[in-house]
Write a protein that holds these residues in place. Structure first.
Motif, PDB file in Angstrom:
ATOM      1  N   ASP A  30       0.822  -1.205   0.000  1.00 53.59           N
ATOM      2  CA  ASP A  30       0.000   0.000   0.000  1.00 53.59           C
ATOM      3  C   ASP A  30       0.862   1.263   0.000  1.00 53.59           C
ATOM      4  N   ASN A  34       1.543   4.268  -3.159  1.00 54.63           N
ATOM      5  CA  ASN A  34       1.639   5.727  -3.030  1.00 54.63           C
ATOM      6  C   ASN A  34       2.914   6.252  -3.676  1.00 54.63           C
ATOM      7  N   GLY A  90      -4.185   4.693  -5.737  1.00 51.30           N
ATOM      8  CA  GLY A  90      -4.980   4.866  -4.527  1.00 51.30           C
ATOM      9  C   GLY A  90      -6.465   4.980  -4.833  1.00 51.30           C
ATOM     10  N   GLY A  95      -5.020   4.354   2.921  1.00 48.39           N
ATOM     11  CA  GLY A  95      -3.921   3.377   2.910  1.00 48.39           C
ATOM     12  C   GLY A  95      -2.723   3.742   3.756  1.00 48.39           C
TER      13      GLY A  95
END
Ligand SMILES: Nc1ncnc2c1ncn2[C@@H]1O[C@H](COP(=O)(O)OP(=O)(O)OP(=O)(O)O)[C@@H](O)[C@H]1O
Ligand SMILES: [Mg+2]
Length: 495
Positions: A30, A34, A90, A95
């Motif tokens: 996660d 990003n 995302g 997250g």
């Protein structure tokens, strides 16, 4: 009606959010999502098990200004309904926070943008003590005392996510040392698979470099695309709600053609059979894999089949994507297409796996066993045309010949199919790669048996010697077989 403002209780909500069900691997994935969305080319994960253990992730992405970073620390920083850039990984605006706090009690995010450093921290214990959503802002000197912050400072751009107070990782393990090291090894493999297309620098994606404690991670391609024996079925595209979904099926080479490492790479801890299925990628990032979505069973015949499904993030709402981005269900419009691909690939996988007797019998090649379509099913029988069997039969008188045929039939009928099936399913059978019948003495014995009855001038004998590398078991070592045949031909010619 009277309106009452009822914000969530910060300590209890934060504590509950820790249990969404992230593993170390999916939590790190996660964060990497990003980093990729921030156009990072390099992501370095570092962890230490001694002193004050920590895990951190440093990227060279575009970074965040102080205000952006503060906004990013808010739970629900963007709504799932808002439109995203097509390369954004995302969706929920959660997250960074939920993945991190599922693994640690103290999350610090430091970012540099336009040469300015800023940093904020969620500290669970501080939130519990204050009873509010109390975010901490750290000043530059406090930031610089944190591990790896100086690397970020030097780079002039990028983001550092730091996890401290690793209570969750220690929880199920004997010690944090053993736990973190072991879980990080598993997480590494997870990341190698999930981001394999980024790690390979597939065309259209900028190549990502990923390291754990300085060790470079290579992508793990579940389709073994580079292997020359992997079958690639034609890609198919279709559109759903004006978004393009593309599907491509692969059939891995049969087990006998793969090295131990390749089987391990393609099958992982759970084995090849378990990993068959659809591999769904959202913006080229692997989301869910090794399932046929209840459209088919995972059976032995389809164990070599894997289907790559590429979906854009514009279809998130149809796939009921979860917060961890680890489950999703194909909508009916997609299922219809998947069902068709599935039939084709299961067919191809079955053909690769099934006994090759039938195929070879049509050529000059002679197998010992042949597969016969029989009563709507299949039966295996000893190939009576095989030169060795022919030689035996020719050598025997009528009565003994009858006995041999009876014995052969009995052997055929008592073939331990169930046991073979079970062994093959457990991937412990290595019939074709077996070392038997590779040695020259073994070949010799069988060759002599076949050649005894034949007149040296017989054209059948000449054909036999010419095609020996296609005949079982000589085909297991064609070079040796040809060499023996040449020796025999020349001794007979000179003698
Ligand atoms: N490494 C990073 N570099 C630059 N910006 C980042 C980084 N990590 C997070 N951000 C910013 O913080 C925001 C919040 O991140 P977060 O992961 O919480 O939510 P999201 O990525 O928007 O959605 P999801 O919950 O689906 O991951 C992102 O939208 C992004 O703008
Ligand atoms: Mg995110």
């Amino acid at each position: 009606v009277k309106e009452v403002d009822l914000p969530p209780d910060a300590p209890s909500l934060l504590a509950s959010l820790r249990s969404i069900g992230y593993s170390l691997g999916s939590a790190l994935a996660d964060l990497i999502d990003n980093s990729i969305a921030a156009k990072a080319r390099q992501v370095q994960i570092q962890f230490r098990v001694h002193g004050d253990p920590y895990v951190c992730l440093l990227d060279d992405g575009e970074g965040m200004s102080r205000d952006t970073l503060k906004g990013a620390m808010r739970h629900g920083s963007t709504s799932p309904g808002s439109e995203r850039r097509s390369d954004d990984l995302g969706r929920y605006g959660l997250g960074l926070k939920t993945a991190s706090l599922s693994q640690c009690r103290r999350l610090t995010v430091i970012s540099v943008r336009d040469g300015k450093i800023s940093g904020f921290q969620w500290d669970l214990d501080h939130v519990i003590q204050r009873g509010t959503w109390a975010l901490l802002e750290l000043d530059p000197s406090e930031l610089r005392s944190l591990p790896h912050a100086e690397e970020l400072d030097g780079a002039g751009v990028g983001t550092l996510v730091l996890w401290q107070g690793l209570d969750r990782i220690a929880e199920t393990e004997a010690s944090i040392e053993a736990g973190l090291t072991g879980q990080m090894a598993i997480a590494g493999e997870h990341l190698q698979l999930v981001f394999h297309r980024y790690l390979a620098g597939e065309s259209g994606l900028s190549k990502l470099r990923l390291q754990i404690n300085g060790q470079e991670l290579a992508g793990l391609d579940p389709f073994l695309e580079e292997h020359r024996l992997t079958q690639k079925l034609p890609a198919e595209n279709f559109s759903v709600h004006r978004s393009r979904v593309s599907v491509r099926a692969f059939v891995l080479p049969s087990l006998a053609k793969l090295s131990k490492q390749e089987i391990q790479r393609a099958g992982g801890a759970e084995g090849l059979r378990n990993q068959q299925g659809f591999y769904v990628y959202r913006n080229k990032r692997l989301l869910i894999w090794g399932t046929w979505f209840r459209l088919a069973r995972k059976d032995e015949l389809s164990k070599l089949a894997r289907v790559r499904v590429d979906v854009p993030n514009s279809l998130d709402h149809l796939w009921t994507l979860d917060i961890k981005k680890s489950t999703a269900t194909p909508p009916e419009a997609v299922r219809t297409h998947l069902r068709r691909t599935l039939e084709r690939v299961r067919d191809a996988s079955g053909r690769t796996l099934t006994f090759q007797g039938r195929k070879r019998a049509t050529a000059l090649a002679q197998p010992f066993w042949s597969e016969i379509d029989w009563n709507g099913g299949h039966r295996f029988s000893v190939n009576r045309e095989h030169p060795a069997i022919q030689a035996m039969l020719a050598d025997l008188d009528g009565a003994t010949r009858g006995k041999l045929t009876t014995v052969l039939t009995a052997i055929e009928q008592s073939l331990p199919i169930q046991a073979i099936y079970a062994r093959v399913a457990a991937e412990t059978v290595v019939s074709e790669a077996d070392d038997g019948f590779k040695q020259s003495e073994e070949f010799r014995g069988l060759l002599d048996l076949i050649l005894t009855g034949w007149n040296p001038q017989d054209s059948a004998r000449v054909t036999f010697l010419d095609t020996i590398h296609l005949i079982e078991p000589f085909n297991r070592n064609p070079e040796l077989a040809k060499q023996l045949a040449a020796e025999i031909a020349s001794t007979k010619a000179s003698g």
